[in-house]
Design a protein around this motif. Structure first.
Motif, short mmCIF file in Angstrom:
data_model
loop_
_atom_site.label_atom_id
_atom_site.label_comp_id
_atom_site.label_asym_id
_atom_site.label_seq_id
_atom_site.Cartn_x
_atom_site.Cartn_y
_atom_site.Cartn_z
N SER A 9 36.96 14.16 40.71
CA SER A 9 36.70 14.18 39.27
C SER A 9 36.55 15.62 38.78
CB SER A 9 35.43 13.40 38.93
OG SER A 9 35.55 12.09 39.39
N ASP A 62 37.69 18.21 40.35
CA ASP A 62 38.99 18.82 40.60
C ASP A 62 39.93 18.56 39.41
OD1 ASP A 62 40.64 20.33 42.15
OD2 ASP A 62 41.39 18.66 43.36
N ALA A 63 39.88 17.33 38.87
CA ALA A 63 40.73 16.98 37.73
C ALA A 63 40.38 17.86 36.53
CB ALA A 63 40.57 15.51 37.38
N LEU A 65 41.74 21.34 37.31
CA LEU A 65 43.21 21.39 37.19
C LEU A 65 43.65 21.36 35.73
CD1 LEU A 65 44.30 18.91 40.02
CD2 LEU A 65 44.60 21.38 40.01
N ALA A 114 46.39 15.87 34.26
CA ALA A 114 44.95 15.98 34.51
C ALA A 114 44.20 16.10 33.18
CB ALA A 114 44.65 17.17 35.40
#
Lengths: 266, 275
Positions: free
Chosen positions: B29, B31-32, B35, B251
Protein backbone atom coordinates in the motif's frame (compact mmCIF):
# COMPACT_ATOMS: atom_id res chain seq x y z
CA UNK A 1 -48.63 -15.94 6.03
CA UNK A 2 -50.18 -16.17 2.57
CA UNK A 3 -48.41 -12.94 1.62
CA UNK A 4 -45.19 -14.39 3.09
CA UNK A 5 -45.35 -17.41 0.83
CA UNK A 6 -45.70 -15.23 -2.24
CA UNK A 7 -42.56 -13.37 -1.14
CA UNK A 8 -40.77 -16.69 -0.57
CA UNK A 9 -41.64 -17.85 -4.07
CA UNK A 10 -40.59 -14.56 -5.69
CA UNK A 11 -37.26 -14.54 -3.85
CA UNK A 12 -36.64 -18.21 -4.68
CA UNK A 13 -37.13 -17.49 -8.37
CA UNK A 14 -34.79 -14.49 -8.03
CA UNK A 15 -32.04 -16.64 -6.49
CA UNK A 16 -32.36 -19.47 -8.98
CA UNK A 17 -33.01 -17.59 -12.22
CA UNK A 18 -29.39 -16.79 -13.19
CA UNK A 19 -28.33 -20.39 -12.49
CA UNK A 20 -31.25 -21.67 -14.54
CA UNK A 21 -30.13 -19.49 -17.45
CA UNK A 22 -26.53 -20.69 -17.10
CA UNK A 23 -27.65 -24.35 -17.18
CA UNK A 24 -29.96 -23.65 -20.10
CA UNK A 25 -27.19 -22.08 -22.18
CA UNK A 26 -24.81 -24.91 -21.32
CA UNK A 27 -27.18 -27.70 -22.34
CA UNK A 28 -29.15 -26.18 -25.23
CA UNK A 29 -28.16 -25.96 -28.91
CA UNK A 30 -26.73 -22.49 -29.54
CA UNK A 31 -29.53 -21.56 -31.95
CA UNK A 32 -31.94 -21.51 -28.98
CA UNK A 33 -29.64 -19.47 -26.72
CA UNK A 34 -26.78 -17.20 -27.81
CA UNK A 35 -27.74 -17.50 -31.48
CA UNK A 36 -31.26 -16.23 -31.00
CA UNK A 37 -32.57 -12.65 -31.08
CA UNK A 38 -35.13 -13.36 -28.36
CA UNK A 39 -33.86 -16.57 -26.73
CA UNK A 40 -36.71 -18.74 -25.39
CA UNK A 41 -37.11 -18.70 -21.61
CA UNK A 42 -37.69 -22.47 -21.46
CA UNK A 43 -35.66 -25.49 -22.55
CA UNK A 44 -36.33 -26.30 -26.21
CA UNK A 45 -33.81 -29.08 -26.77
CA UNK A 46 -31.05 -30.85 -24.89
CA UNK A 47 -27.47 -31.31 -26.06
CA UNK A 48 -24.09 -32.22 -24.61
CA UNK A 49 -22.28 -30.91 -27.67
CA UNK A 50 -21.47 -27.52 -26.10
CA UNK A 51 -19.67 -29.15 -23.22
CA UNK A 52 -17.88 -31.69 -25.40
CA UNK A 53 -16.82 -28.94 -27.79
CA UNK A 54 -15.59 -26.67 -24.97
CA UNK A 55 -13.57 -29.33 -23.21
CA UNK A 56 -11.98 -30.70 -26.38
CA UNK A 57 -11.25 -27.38 -28.12
CA UNK A 58 -10.12 -25.18 -25.23
CA UNK A 59 -7.60 -25.70 -22.47
CA UNK A 60 -9.49 -26.48 -19.31
CA UNK A 61 -6.93 -28.74 -17.66
CA UNK A 62 -4.08 -26.29 -17.04
CA UNK A 63 -6.18 -23.51 -15.54
CA UNK A 64 -8.02 -26.13 -13.50
CA UNK A 65 -4.76 -27.53 -12.09
CA UNK A 66 -3.48 -24.03 -11.38
CA UNK A 67 -6.67 -23.06 -9.52
CA UNK A 68 -6.58 -26.31 -7.57
CA UNK A 69 -2.90 -25.93 -6.59
CA UNK A 70 -3.19 -22.27 -5.62
CA UNK A 71 -6.36 -22.84 -3.59
CA UNK A 72 -4.84 -25.78 -1.75
CA UNK A 73 -1.68 -23.82 -0.96
CA UNK A 74 -3.78 -20.88 0.24
CA UNK A 75 -5.70 -23.25 2.54
CA UNK A 76 -2.49 -24.74 3.97
CA UNK A 77 -0.87 -21.33 4.54
CA UNK A 78 -4.09 -20.14 6.14
CA UNK A 79 -3.75 -22.88 8.74
CA UNK A 80 0.00 -22.40 9.18
CA UNK A 81 -0.53 -18.72 10.01
CA UNK A 82 -4.08 -18.86 11.31
CA UNK A 83 -3.75 -21.63 13.92
CA UNK A 84 -1.03 -19.89 15.95
CA UNK A 85 -2.64 -16.48 15.47
CA UNK A 86 -6.07 -17.83 16.42
CA UNK A 87 -4.61 -19.49 19.50
CA UNK A 88 -2.77 -16.36 20.62
CA UNK A 89 -5.83 -14.16 20.06
CA UNK A 90 -8.17 -16.52 21.89
CA UNK A 91 -5.93 -16.38 24.99
CA UNK A 92 -4.91 -12.71 24.97
CA UNK A 93 -6.98 -10.21 26.97
CA UNK A 94 -9.36 -8.10 24.89
CA UNK A 95 -7.38 -4.87 25.06
CA UNK A 96 -4.44 -6.56 23.27
CA UNK A 97 -6.43 -8.92 21.04
CA UNK A 98 -8.83 -6.23 19.81
CA UNK A 99 -6.26 -4.00 18.03
CA UNK A 100 -4.81 -7.08 16.33
CA UNK A 101 -8.29 -8.10 15.18
CA UNK A 102 -8.83 -4.59 13.83
CA UNK A 103 -5.52 -4.88 11.97
CA UNK A 104 -6.77 -8.10 10.35
CA UNK A 105 -10.06 -6.43 9.52
CA UNK A 106 -8.27 -3.52 7.83
CA UNK A 107 -6.25 -5.94 5.74
CA UNK A 108 -9.48 -7.37 4.45
CA UNK A 109 -10.56 -3.92 3.34
CA UNK A 110 -7.45 -2.78 1.46
CA UNK A 111 -8.40 -2.80 -2.24
CA UNK A 112 -6.97 -5.75 -4.13
CA UNK A 113 -5.95 -3.59 -7.04
CA UNK A 114 -3.92 -1.24 -4.78
CA UNK A 115 -1.92 -4.15 -3.38
CA UNK A 116 -1.63 -6.08 -6.63
CA UNK A 117 -0.10 -3.33 -8.79
CA UNK A 118 3.11 -2.78 -6.76
CA UNK A 119 3.35 -6.49 -5.88
CA UNK A 120 3.30 -7.43 -9.56
CA UNK A 121 6.36 -5.20 -10.08
CA UNK A 122 8.15 -6.73 -7.09
CA UNK A 123 7.22 -10.25 -8.13
CA UNK A 124 8.68 -9.81 -11.61
CA UNK A 125 11.96 -8.96 -9.92
CA UNK A 126 11.70 -11.89 -7.48
CA UNK A 127 10.62 -14.38 -10.19
CA UNK A 128 7.35 -14.96 -8.35
CA UNK A 129 5.23 -13.36 -11.07
CA UNK A 130 2.79 -15.82 -12.69
CA UNK A 131 3.81 -18.62 -10.29
CA UNK A 132 1.62 -20.75 -8.02
CA UNK A 133 3.34 -19.74 -4.74
CA UNK A 134 3.33 -16.07 -5.76
CA UNK A 135 -0.39 -15.96 -6.36
CA UNK A 136 -1.09 -18.02 -3.24
CA UNK A 137 0.95 -15.62 -1.08
CA UNK A 138 -1.12 -12.68 -2.27
CA UNK A 139 -4.51 -14.40 -2.13
CA UNK A 140 -3.75 -15.38 1.45
CA UNK A 141 -4.50 -11.75 2.29
CA UNK A 142 -8.20 -12.33 1.68
CA UNK A 143 -8.43 -15.62 3.51
CA UNK A 144 -6.07 -15.16 6.48
CA UNK A 145 -8.36 -12.81 8.44
CA UNK A 146 -11.34 -15.08 7.85
CA UNK A 147 -9.40 -18.24 8.78
CA UNK A 148 -7.99 -16.58 11.90
CA UNK A 149 -11.44 -15.37 13.03
CA UNK A 150 -12.97 -18.82 12.62
CA UNK A 151 -10.10 -20.61 14.37
CA UNK A 152 -10.02 -18.04 17.16
CA UNK A 153 -13.75 -18.57 17.66
CA UNK A 154 -13.43 -22.34 18.00
CA UNK A 155 -10.37 -22.10 20.26
CA UNK A 156 -12.19 -19.65 22.55
CA UNK A 157 -14.84 -22.30 23.11
CA UNK A 158 -12.25 -24.70 24.59
CA UNK A 159 -11.93 -24.15 28.37
CA UNK A 160 -8.53 -22.96 29.55
CA UNK A 161 -8.63 -25.38 32.46
CA UNK A 162 -7.83 -28.16 29.98
CA UNK A 163 -4.64 -26.34 29.01
CA UNK A 164 -3.61 -25.85 32.65
CA UNK A 165 -4.35 -29.51 33.32
CA UNK A 166 -2.22 -30.56 30.35
CA UNK A 167 0.65 -28.39 31.62
CA UNK A 168 0.42 -29.89 35.09
CA UNK A 169 0.60 -33.31 33.47
CA UNK A 170 3.83 -32.16 31.84
CA UNK A 171 2.68 -31.60 28.26
CA UNK A 172 4.82 -29.27 26.13
CA UNK A 173 3.14 -26.56 24.06
CA UNK A 174 3.65 -28.65 20.94
CA UNK A 175 2.13 -31.81 22.39
CA UNK A 176 -0.75 -29.79 23.87
CA UNK A 177 -1.42 -28.40 20.37
CA UNK A 178 -1.11 -31.80 18.73
CA UNK A 179 -3.00 -33.92 21.25
CA UNK A 180 -5.58 -31.61 22.78
CA UNK A 181 -6.18 -28.26 21.11
CA UNK A 182 -6.22 -29.15 17.42
CA UNK A 183 -8.23 -32.39 17.73
CA UNK A 184 -10.95 -30.68 19.78
CA UNK A 185 -11.13 -27.71 17.40
CA UNK A 186 -11.01 -29.85 14.28
CA UNK A 187 -14.40 -28.88 12.78
CA UNK A 188 -13.49 -25.18 12.96
CA UNK A 189 -10.03 -25.81 11.52
CA UNK A 190 -11.38 -27.88 8.62
CA UNK A 191 -13.93 -25.15 7.90
CA UNK A 192 -11.23 -22.49 7.96
CA UNK A 193 -9.27 -24.53 5.43
CA UNK A 194 -12.27 -25.08 3.16
CA UNK A 195 -13.42 -21.47 3.29
CA UNK A 196 -9.87 -20.31 2.44
CA UNK A 197 -9.82 -22.83 -0.38
CA UNK A 198 -13.15 -21.59 -1.66
CA UNK A 199 -12.23 -17.89 -1.60
CA UNK A 200 -9.00 -18.57 -3.48
CA UNK A 201 -10.82 -20.76 -6.01
CA UNK A 202 -13.17 -17.84 -6.79
CA UNK A 203 -10.62 -15.04 -6.62
CA UNK A 204 -10.22 -12.88 -9.71
CA UNK A 205 -8.57 -9.48 -9.06
CA UNK A 206 -5.18 -10.72 -7.82
CA UNK A 207 -5.20 -13.61 -10.28
CA UNK A 208 -5.68 -11.41 -13.34
CA UNK A 209 -2.84 -9.08 -12.30
CA UNK A 210 -0.36 -11.48 -10.68
CA UNK A 211 -0.94 -14.51 -12.89
CA UNK A 212 -2.13 -13.45 -16.36
CA UNK A 213 0.00 -15.72 -18.54
CA UNK A 214 -0.84 -19.06 -16.96
CA UNK A 215 -4.27 -18.10 -15.67
CA UNK A 216 -6.45 -19.67 -13.03
CA UNK A 217 -9.94 -20.84 -13.98
CA UNK A 218 -11.78 -17.56 -13.25
CA UNK A 219 -9.26 -15.66 -15.39
CA UNK A 220 -9.46 -18.30 -18.13
CA UNK A 221 -13.25 -17.93 -18.14
CA UNK A 222 -12.86 -14.15 -18.42
CA UNK A 223 -10.34 -14.49 -21.27
CA UNK A 224 -12.71 -16.80 -23.13
CA UNK A 225 -15.58 -14.37 -22.85
CA UNK A 226 -13.43 -11.47 -24.11
CA UNK A 227 -12.31 -13.60 -27.08
CA UNK A 228 -15.91 -14.43 -27.91
CA UNK A 229 -15.72 -18.12 -26.93
CA UNK A 230 -19.00 -17.78 -25.07
CA UNK A 231 -19.95 -21.44 -24.98
CA UNK A 232 -16.54 -22.39 -23.56
CA UNK A 233 -16.94 -19.73 -20.88
CA UNK A 234 -20.38 -21.11 -19.98
CA UNK A 235 -19.23 -24.72 -19.92
CA UNK A 236 -16.21 -23.91 -17.73
CA UNK A 237 -18.37 -21.74 -15.47
CA UNK A 238 -20.76 -24.58 -14.84
CA UNK A 239 -18.07 -27.12 -13.94
CA UNK A 240 -16.30 -24.48 -11.90
CA UNK A 241 -19.41 -23.51 -9.90
CA UNK A 242 -20.83 -26.89 -8.91
CA UNK A 243 -18.14 -27.84 -6.33
CA UNK A 244 -18.31 -24.40 -4.73
CA UNK A 245 -22.08 -24.46 -4.32
CA UNK A 246 -21.81 -27.86 -2.66
CA UNK A 247 -19.07 -26.53 -0.36
CA UNK A 248 -21.13 -23.43 0.46
CA UNK A 249 -24.12 -25.50 1.52
CA UNK A 250 -21.84 -27.80 3.49
CA UNK A 251 -20.21 -24.85 5.28
CA UNK A 252 -23.47 -22.93 5.84
CA UNK A 253 -22.97 -23.18 9.60
CA UNK A 254 -19.67 -21.31 9.44
CA UNK A 255 -20.77 -18.63 6.98
CA UNK A 256 -22.25 -16.64 9.81
CA UNK A 257 -23.00 -12.93 9.86
CA UNK A 258 -20.39 -12.20 12.52
CA UNK A 259 -17.52 -13.86 10.64
CA UNK A 260 -18.47 -12.18 7.42
CA UNK A 261 -18.70 -8.87 9.22
CA UNK A 262 -15.01 -9.31 9.95
CA UNK A 263 -15.30 -11.54 12.97
CA UNK A 264 -15.74 -8.67 15.40
CA UNK A 265 -18.67 -9.90 17.41
CA UNK A 266 -21.51 -7.41 17.47
CA UNK B 1 4.72 -17.31 35.06
CA UNK B 2 3.70 -13.70 35.49
CA UNK B 3 0.65 -12.33 33.69
CA UNK B 4 2.81 -10.07 31.51
CA UNK B 5 5.12 -12.90 30.50
CA UNK B 6 2.16 -15.04 29.66
CA UNK B 7 0.61 -12.34 27.48
CA UNK B 8 3.94 -11.91 25.69
CA UNK B 9 3.97 -15.63 25.04
CA UNK B 10 0.48 -15.51 23.48
CA UNK B 11 1.39 -12.40 21.51
CA UNK B 12 4.36 -14.31 20.11
CA UNK B 13 1.93 -16.73 18.41
CA UNK B 14 0.29 -13.92 16.47
CA UNK B 15 3.59 -12.54 15.13
CA UNK B 16 3.83 -14.65 11.93
CA UNK B 17 0.39 -13.45 10.85
CA UNK B 18 1.23 -9.83 11.69
CA UNK B 19 4.51 -10.01 9.75
CA UNK B 20 2.68 -11.55 6.81
CA UNK B 21 0.15 -8.71 6.80
CA UNK B 22 2.92 -6.13 7.05
CA UNK B 23 4.76 -7.56 4.06
CA UNK B 24 1.78 -8.29 1.81
CA UNK B 25 -0.75 -5.60 2.70
CA UNK B 26 0.88 -2.56 4.30
CA UNK B 27 4.19 -2.49 2.45
CA UNK B 28 2.50 -2.69 -1.01
CA UNK B 29 0.00 0.00 0.00
CA UNK B 30 2.80 2.41 0.86
CA UNK B 31 4.70 1.26 -2.21
CA UNK B 32 1.67 2.18 -4.34
CA UNK B 33 1.61 5.68 -2.82
CA UNK B 34 5.36 6.01 -3.44
CA UNK B 35 5.11 4.77 -7.05
CA UNK B 36 2.25 7.17 -7.76
CA UNK B 37 4.66 10.10 -7.27
CA UNK B 38 7.33 8.80 -9.65
CA UNK B 39 7.85 9.33 -13.36
CA UNK B 40 9.47 6.93 -15.81
CA UNK B 41 12.93 8.21 -14.88
CA UNK B 42 12.25 7.52 -11.21
CA UNK B 43 12.03 11.18 -10.17
CA UNK B 44 9.40 12.79 -7.97
CA UNK B 45 6.45 14.20 -9.91
CA UNK B 46 2.81 15.19 -9.52
CA UNK B 47 2.17 14.57 -13.19
CA UNK B 48 0.51 11.19 -12.67
CA UNK B 49 -2.27 12.83 -10.71
CA UNK B 50 -2.55 15.67 -13.22
CA UNK B 51 -2.76 13.16 -16.04
CA UNK B 52 -5.69 11.42 -14.36
CA UNK B 53 -7.81 14.43 -15.28
CA UNK B 54 -7.44 13.46 -18.95
CA UNK B 55 -9.03 10.16 -17.94
CA UNK B 56 -12.06 11.90 -16.41
CA UNK B 57 -11.16 11.05 -12.83
CA UNK B 58 -14.07 13.05 -11.36
CA UNK B 59 -16.59 11.18 -13.48
CA UNK B 60 -14.94 7.91 -12.50
CA UNK B 61 -15.18 8.73 -8.80
CA UNK B 62 -18.82 9.75 -9.25
CA UNK B 63 -19.61 6.47 -11.08
CA UNK B 64 -17.99 4.50 -8.27
CA UNK B 65 -20.03 6.34 -5.64
CA UNK B 66 -23.26 5.86 -7.61
CA UNK B 67 -22.68 2.12 -7.93
CA UNK B 68 -21.80 1.84 -4.24
CA UNK B 69 -24.84 3.74 -2.98
CA UNK B 70 -27.25 2.12 -5.44
CA UNK B 71 -26.06 -1.42 -4.80
CA UNK B 72 -26.14 -0.88 -1.03
CA UNK B 73 -29.74 0.36 -1.20
CA UNK B 74 -30.85 -2.65 -3.26
CA UNK B 75 -29.03 -5.10 -1.01
CA UNK B 76 -30.31 -3.53 2.17
CA UNK B 77 -33.90 -3.53 0.90
CA UNK B 78 -33.76 -7.16 -0.25
CA UNK B 79 -31.71 -8.26 2.76
CA UNK B 80 -34.26 -6.79 5.20
CA UNK B 81 -37.07 -8.55 3.37
CA UNK B 82 -35.37 -11.94 3.22
CA UNK B 83 -34.08 -11.76 6.79
CA UNK B 84 -37.60 -10.87 8.03
CA UNK B 85 -38.97 -13.94 6.30
CA UNK B 86 -36.23 -16.13 7.77
CA UNK B 87 -36.99 -15.05 11.35
CA UNK B 88 -40.43 -16.66 11.05
CA UNK B 89 -41.32 -20.33 11.17
CA UNK B 90 -42.97 -21.74 8.06
CA UNK B 91 -43.03 -24.89 6.01
CA UNK B 92 -40.05 -25.03 3.68
CA UNK B 93 -37.99 -22.58 5.73
CA UNK B 94 -34.93 -24.82 5.61
CA UNK B 95 -35.11 -25.13 1.83
CA UNK B 96 -35.57 -21.38 1.48
CA UNK B 97 -32.63 -20.51 3.72
CA UNK B 98 -30.49 -22.88 1.64
CA UNK B 99 -31.64 -21.22 -1.58
CA UNK B 100 -30.97 -17.79 -0.10
CA UNK B 101 -27.29 -18.62 0.42
CA UNK B 102 -26.63 -20.13 -3.01
CA UNK B 103 -25.48 -16.95 -4.81
CA UNK B 104 -22.61 -16.72 -2.29
CA UNK B 105 -21.28 -19.97 -3.71
CA UNK B 106 -21.32 -18.67 -7.26
CA UNK B 107 -18.01 -17.10 -8.24
CA UNK B 108 -18.14 -13.40 -9.09
CA UNK B 109 -16.86 -14.09 -12.59
CA UNK B 110 -19.58 -16.67 -13.18
CA UNK B 111 -22.25 -14.30 -11.90
CA UNK B 112 -20.83 -11.61 -14.19
CA UNK B 113 -20.95 -13.85 -17.25
CA UNK B 114 -24.45 -15.08 -16.49
CA UNK B 115 -25.73 -11.53 -16.09
CA UNK B 116 -23.97 -10.51 -19.30
CA UNK B 117 -26.21 -13.06 -21.06
CA UNK B 118 -29.24 -11.68 -19.26
CA UNK B 119 -28.51 -8.04 -20.12
CA UNK B 120 -27.36 -8.42 -23.71
CA UNK B 121 -28.90 -5.82 -25.97
CA UNK B 122 -29.58 -8.33 -28.71
CA UNK B 123 -30.26 -11.89 -27.67
CA UNK B 124 -30.43 -11.15 -23.95
CA UNK B 125 -32.82 -12.88 -21.57
CA UNK B 126 -34.06 -9.67 -19.95
CA UNK B 127 -35.15 -8.36 -23.36
CA UNK B 128 -36.53 -11.79 -24.19
CA UNK B 129 -38.75 -11.53 -21.14
CA UNK B 130 -39.85 -7.97 -22.02
CA UNK B 131 -40.60 -9.13 -25.56
CA UNK B 132 -42.62 -12.05 -24.17
CA UNK B 133 -44.74 -9.55 -22.21
CA UNK B 134 -45.08 -7.42 -25.37
CA UNK B 135 -43.17 -4.58 -23.71
CA UNK B 136 -40.54 -2.50 -25.52
CA UNK B 137 -37.01 -3.87 -25.22
CA UNK B 138 -34.18 -1.89 -23.65
CA UNK B 139 -30.65 -1.06 -24.73
CA UNK B 140 -28.88 -1.89 -21.46
CA UNK B 141 -25.74 0.01 -22.42
CA UNK B 142 -27.39 3.09 -23.95
CA UNK B 143 -26.00 5.49 -21.34
CA UNK B 144 -23.94 5.63 -18.15
CA UNK B 145 -26.94 5.44 -15.82
CA UNK B 146 -28.46 2.31 -17.22
CA UNK B 147 -25.04 0.62 -17.51
CA UNK B 148 -24.36 1.35 -13.85
CA UNK B 149 -27.82 0.05 -12.98
CA UNK B 150 -26.98 -3.25 -14.70
CA UNK B 151 -23.84 -3.48 -12.55
CA UNK B 152 -25.81 -2.72 -9.36
CA UNK B 153 -28.47 -5.33 -10.10
CA UNK B 154 -25.95 -8.03 -10.99
CA UNK B 155 -23.81 -7.32 -7.96
CA UNK B 156 -26.83 -7.34 -5.67
CA UNK B 157 -27.79 -10.84 -6.75
CA UNK B 158 -24.38 -12.12 -5.69
CA UNK B 159 -24.07 -10.14 -2.45
CA UNK B 160 -27.55 -9.89 -0.96
CA UNK B 161 -26.97 -13.19 0.94
CA UNK B 162 -24.10 -11.64 2.93
CA UNK B 163 -26.25 -8.65 3.91
CA UNK B 164 -29.09 -11.04 4.76
CA UNK B 165 -26.84 -13.10 7.04
CA UNK B 166 -25.59 -10.04 8.90
CA UNK B 167 -29.13 -8.62 9.33
CA UNK B 168 -30.47 -12.03 10.32
CA UNK B 169 -27.95 -12.39 13.13
CA UNK B 170 -29.11 -8.96 14.30
CA UNK B 171 -32.81 -9.84 14.14
CA UNK B 172 -32.19 -13.05 16.09
CA UNK B 173 -30.72 -10.99 18.92
CA UNK B 174 -33.90 -8.89 19.40
CA UNK B 175 -35.89 -10.25 22.37
CA UNK B 176 -39.17 -11.87 21.29
CA UNK B 177 -40.96 -10.29 24.29
CA UNK B 178 -40.75 -6.89 22.65
CA UNK B 179 -42.83 -8.17 19.75
CA UNK B 180 -45.38 -9.88 22.01
CA UNK B 181 -45.81 -6.72 24.06
CA UNK B 182 -46.23 -4.58 20.95
CA UNK B 183 -48.69 -7.07 19.45
CA UNK B 184 -50.74 -6.96 22.67
CA UNK B 185 -50.78 -3.18 22.38
CA UNK B 186 -52.27 -3.63 18.94
CA UNK B 187 -49.25 -2.83 16.73
CA UNK B 188 -49.45 -4.49 13.32
CA UNK B 189 -46.52 -6.13 11.52
CA UNK B 190 -45.48 -2.95 9.72
CA UNK B 191 -45.51 -0.82 12.86
CA UNK B 192 -43.63 -3.55 14.77
CA UNK B 193 -41.03 -3.56 11.99
CA UNK B 194 -40.62 0.23 12.08
CA UNK B 195 -40.70 0.68 15.86
CA UNK B 196 -38.95 -2.48 17.10
CA UNK B 197 -36.96 -4.20 14.35
CA UNK B 198 -35.34 -1.16 12.73
CA UNK B 199 -34.17 0.67 15.89
CA UNK B 200 -32.74 -2.54 17.38
CA UNK B 201 -31.08 -3.40 14.12
CA UNK B 202 -29.27 -0.07 13.73
CA UNK B 203 -25.77 -1.28 14.55
CA UNK B 204 -26.14 -4.36 12.35
CA UNK B 205 -27.32 -2.22 9.44
CA UNK B 206 -24.28 -0.01 10.03
CA UNK B 207 -21.95 -3.04 9.93
CA UNK B 208 -23.59 -4.40 6.79
CA UNK B 209 -23.39 -1.00 5.08
CA UNK B 210 -19.75 -0.43 5.93
CA UNK B 211 -18.60 -3.97 5.09
CA UNK B 212 -20.49 -4.02 1.82
CA UNK B 213 -19.67 -0.36 1.12
CA UNK B 214 -15.96 -1.14 1.13
CA UNK B 215 -16.51 -4.12 -1.17
CA UNK B 216 -18.70 -2.09 -3.52
CA UNK B 217 -15.98 0.50 -3.85
CA UNK B 218 -13.62 -2.32 -4.83
CA UNK B 219 -16.03 -3.90 -7.30
CA UNK B 220 -13.93 -5.08 -10.25
CA UNK B 221 -14.61 -8.38 -12.06
CA UNK B 222 -18.31 -7.71 -12.47
CA UNK B 223 -18.06 -4.28 -14.18
CA UNK B 224 -15.07 -5.52 -16.20
CA UNK B 225 -17.21 -8.25 -17.77
CA UNK B 226 -20.49 -6.34 -17.96
CA UNK B 227 -19.46 -2.86 -19.10
CA UNK B 228 -15.71 -3.12 -19.75
CA UNK B 229 -13.98 0.22 -19.21
CA UNK B 230 -16.96 2.41 -20.13
CA UNK B 231 -18.30 3.92 -18.02
CA UNK B 232 -15.15 3.56 -15.90
CA UNK B 233 -15.01 2.85 -12.17
CA UNK B 234 -11.93 3.48 -10.02
CA UNK B 235 -10.88 -0.18 -10.18
CA UNK B 236 -11.44 -0.67 -13.90
CA UNK B 237 -9.66 2.61 -14.63
CA UNK B 238 -6.65 1.53 -12.52
CA UNK B 239 -6.59 -1.83 -14.31
CA UNK B 240 -6.94 -0.29 -17.75
CA UNK B 241 -4.06 2.09 -16.97
CA UNK B 242 -2.04 -0.82 -15.58
CA UNK B 243 -2.42 -2.83 -18.78
CA UNK B 244 -2.06 0.06 -21.24
CA UNK B 245 0.14 2.79 -19.72
CA UNK B 246 2.69 2.94 -16.89
CA UNK B 247 2.63 1.37 -13.45
CA UNK B 248 3.07 4.89 -12.01
CA UNK B 249 -0.12 6.22 -13.56
CA UNK B 250 -2.12 3.16 -12.55
CA UNK B 251 -0.71 3.47 -9.02
CA UNK B 252 -2.05 7.04 -8.89
CA UNK B 253 -5.55 5.81 -9.78
CA UNK B 254 -5.23 3.04 -7.20
CA UNK B 255 -4.14 5.53 -4.54
CA UNK B 256 -7.29 7.60 -5.11
CA UNK B 257 -9.27 4.42 -4.51
CA UNK B 258 -7.21 3.78 -1.39
CA UNK B 259 -7.96 7.29 -0.11
CA UNK B 260 -11.71 6.67 -0.29
CA UNK B 261 -11.38 3.25 1.33
CA UNK B 262 -9.26 4.74 4.13
CA UNK B 263 -12.14 7.04 5.02
CA UNK B 264 -14.49 4.05 5.15
CA UNK B 265 -12.00 2.08 7.28
CA UNK B 266 -11.77 5.01 9.68
CA UNK B 267 -15.57 5.16 9.98
CA UNK B 268 -15.63 1.42 10.52
CA UNK B 269 -13.14 1.54 13.38
CA UNK B 270 -15.12 4.40 14.94
CA UNK B 271 -18.33 2.38 14.78
CA UNK B 272 -16.51 -0.79 15.83
CA UNK B 273 -14.99 1.04 18.80
CA UNK B 274 -18.38 2.24 20.02
CA UNK B 275 -19.79 -1.25 20.08
Amino acid sequence: MKFGYIAVIIFSIYFLLPLYILVMIAFSPAKYTIGSLYPPLTFKAFTLNNLIYAFTQYDFLHPFIKSLSVATLVGIMGLALGIPAGYGLSRLPGRIAYPILVLLLITNMIPGIVVAIPISAEFIRLHLFDTIPGLALVQELITLPLATFIIQGTFSAIPREIEYQARIDGASTLSYFKNVLIPSALPGIVSAFLISWMFSWDEFTYAVIISPIHPTLPVEIYLNITRGNELAAVAFSLVFTIPVIILTLFLQKYLKGEYLAGGVKA
Amino acid sequence: MSKLNQNLRYLFFTIPAIIYIGVFAFYPSFDAIYLSFLNNAGHFTLNNYKELFYFNIYGTILNTIIVTVGALLIQLFLGLGIASILTREFRGKKAFSTLAIIPMGVATIVAAITFSFIFQTTGGYANSFLHFLHLPTVNWYANTWISLLVVMISDSWKNTPIVTLILLSGMMSIPKDLYYAAALDGAGPIRRFIHITLPNLKSFIAIALIIRGVSEFNIFALPLVLIGYHPPLLTTLAYELYSTTTIYLSAAAAVILLAFISVLIFVNIKIGGRR
